[in-house]
Design a protein around this motif. Structure first.
Motif, PDB file in Angstrom:
ATOM      1  N   ARG A 129      23.958  -9.873 -37.280  1.00 12.51           N
ATOM      2  CA  ARG A 129      22.812  -9.386 -38.052  1.00 12.51           C
ATOM      3  C   ARG A 129      23.182  -8.168 -38.894  1.00 12.51           C
ATOM      4  NH1 ARG A 129      17.627  -9.607 -33.856  1.00 12.51           N
ATOM      5  NH2 ARG A 129      17.456 -11.894 -33.724  1.00 12.51           N
ATOM      6  N   ILE A 130      23.879  -7.221 -38.286  1.00 13.71           N
ATOM      7  CA  ILE A 130      24.255  -6.019 -39.010  1.00 13.71           C
ATOM      8  C   ILE A 130      25.210  -6.351 -40.153  1.00 13.71           C
ATOM      9  CG2 ILE A 130      25.522  -3.836 -38.829  1.00 13.71           C
ATOM     10  CD1 ILE A 130      24.402  -3.579 -35.977  1.00 13.71           C
ATOM     11  N   SER A 131      26.187  -7.206 -39.894  1.00 11.78           N
ATOM     12  CA  SER A 131      27.147  -7.576 -40.926  1.00 11.78           C
ATOM     13  C   SER A 131      26.453  -8.239 -42.108  1.00 11.78           C
ATOM     14  CB  SER A 131      28.219  -8.508 -40.350  1.00 11.78           C
ATOM     15  OG  SER A 131      28.951  -7.874 -39.316  1.00 11.78           O
ATOM     16  N   ALA A 132      25.554  -9.178 -41.837  1.00 13.06           N
ATOM     17  CA  ALA A 132      24.846  -9.872 -42.908  1.00 13.06           C
ATOM     18  C   ALA A 132      23.981  -8.902 -43.711  1.00 13.06           C
ATOM     19  CB  ALA A 132      23.999 -10.996 -42.333  1.00 13.06           C
ATOM     20  N   ALA A 133      23.277  -7.988 -43.016  1.00  8.63           N
ATOM     21  CA  ALA A 133      22.401  -7.047 -43.711  1.00  8.63           C
ATOM     22  C   ALA A 133      23.205  -6.094 -44.592  1.00  8.63           C
ATOM     23  CB  ALA A 133      21.574  -6.264 -42.694  1.00  8.63           C
ATOM     24  N   GLN A 134      24.333  -5.601 -44.087  1.00 13.56           N
ATOM     25  CA  GLN A 134      25.129  -4.665 -44.885  1.00 13.56           C
ATOM     26  C   GLN A 134      25.765  -5.363 -46.088  1.00 13.56           C
ATOM     27  OE1 GLN A 134      27.919  -2.251 -42.775  1.00 13.56           O
ATOM     28  NE2 GLN A 134      26.339  -1.130 -41.656  1.00 13.56           N
ATOM     29  N   GLN A 135      26.278  -6.566 -45.892  1.00 10.20           N
ATOM     30  CA  GLN A 135      26.889  -7.274 -47.022  1.00 10.20           C
ATOM     31  C   GLN A 135      25.854  -7.582 -48.099  1.00 10.20           C
ATOM     32  OE1 GLN A 135      30.779  -7.023 -46.016  1.00 10.20           O
ATOM     33  NE2 GLN A 135      30.029  -8.071 -47.801  1.00 10.20           N
ATOM     34  N   ASP A 136      24.645  -7.963 -47.702  1.00  6.52           N
ATOM     35  CA  ASP A 136      23.599  -8.233 -48.682  1.00  6.52           C
ATOM     36  C   ASP A 136      23.216  -6.958 -49.437  1.00  6.52           C
ATOM     37  OD1 ASP A 136      23.615 -10.849 -47.880  1.00  6.52           O
ATOM     38  OD2 ASP A 136      21.835 -10.682 -46.605  1.00  6.52           O
ATOM     39  N   ARG A 137      23.178  -5.850 -48.730  1.00  8.17           N
ATOM     40  CA  ARG A 137      22.803  -4.589 -49.385  1.00  8.17           C
ATOM     41  C   ARG A 137      23.883  -4.146 -50.366  1.00  8.17           C
ATOM     42  NH1 ARG A 137      20.062   0.621 -46.456  1.00  8.17           N
ATOM     43  NH2 ARG A 137      19.985   1.986 -48.281  1.00  8.17           N
TER      44      ARG A 137
END
Length: 308
Positions: free
Chosen positions: A240-248
């Motif tokens: 979840r954290i990886s996906a959120a940071q990459q999207d940001r």
């Protein structure tokens, strides 16, 4: 107006987005601050964590095989059969140790990258420096608290979801139960195994091996369950954290004109600050010069020389 970080509608009545707490007018990522890719390393860390949990489960269930061999040894009065259980435990310990070490290295790298990314997120308020993302796992006694605080800060500044704090608490509680429980169980196994007869002969001596493996199976139950809970919850956090940071990071745009040599955040498209000169494709018009005025030429006079 919409927030550049989460896309929610914002209100001028507040100075920050009410969903992700990014200050109004701020970009998703602060230009000029370096960011790191976390999706690939996060996937690798998740696989390593899952493999570690799988190998530990196999090791925790090895007493079942040991008990079966102990019963066969008691029936046949053959002590050599008991060696099979010891060999199996040793074979399972090797891949578990390798997976555990690999997972530890990958998790530390991922934690450091994810923590460094939050420095470039406007509105993020980490309570610990990025160095603790590494030292927190290695410093004695601090490793009981610091990694949980670092990951909790990363999750809060990256996800902004309800229940994220509870998921971090479940992961860390299960990890502590597994880490401490596994050490205590291993110590208990070593002490009881040392008390077993080296060369069993009678029924009571063979029965001691059967009872030992039966007790070991029960002792490993709690650490095994905690290992699975810790692994699953941490994998969910990593993904979840990886996906959120990459999207940001992918949504980041320059907040001011880009000048040559400026360091941009990863994934930020560089847009020229000023219009670039277009190449000239048409020939320039020919300029006709005005004729210059010159003195009239005088025909030479025969024999006429200066001073003659």
């Amino acid at each position: 107006m919409r927030c550049q970080t989460c896309g929610d509608a914002t209100s001028p009545s507040f100075n920050e987005c009410q969903n992700c707490h990014t200050p109004l007018g701020q970009p998703a990522v602060t230009p000029g601050l370096e960011t790191f890719a976390v999706r690939g390393i996060g996937l690798a860390a998740s696989i390593a964590v899952g493999a570690t949990a799988a190998f530990y489960l196999l090791a925790a269930l090895s007493p079942v095989y040991g008990r079966v061999l102990a019963e066969h040894a008691a029936d046949d009065r053959d002590a050599d059969v008991l060696l099979g259980a010891a060999v199996l435990e040793g074979l399972l310990a090797l891949p578990f140790a390798a997976a555990y070490l690999t997972a530890g290295i990958l998790v530390i790298i991922w934690t450091w990258r994810a923590r460094k990314n939050t420095d470039a997120f406007p509105g993020a308020l980490p309570s610990l420096g990025a160095g603790w993302a590494i030292a927190g796992w290695l410093v004695p006694f601090a490793n009981f608290v610091v990694p949980a605080r670092v990951v909790a800060n990363i999750a809060r500044d990256s996800l902004r979801r309800r229940g994220t704090g509870a998921l971090v608490a479940v992961w860390w509680t299960a990890w502590l139960v597994f880490s401490l429980g596994e050490r205590l169980v291993s110590l208990k196994d070593e002490m009881e195994y040392a008390e077993l007869p080296e060369d069993p002969v009678g029924d009571a001596e063979f029965q001691a091996f059967v009872d030992y493996y039966q007790g070991a199976l029960g002792r490993h139950a709690i650490p095994a369950i905690a290992c699975v809970v810790a692994a699953v919850s941490f994998i969910v956090l990593i993904r979840r954290i990886s996906a959120a940071q990459q999207d940001r990071i992918a949504r980041a745009t320059p907040a001011w004109p880009v000048t040559p040599g400026m360091t941009m955040a990863a994934g930020t498209p560089v847009v020229p600050a000023y219009p670039q000169p277009q190449p000239v494709t048409a020939p320039s018009p020919q300029v006709v010069a005005d004729p210059t005025v010159a003195s009239p030429e005088v025909p030479p006079v025969p024999g006429g020389t200066i001073g003659a």
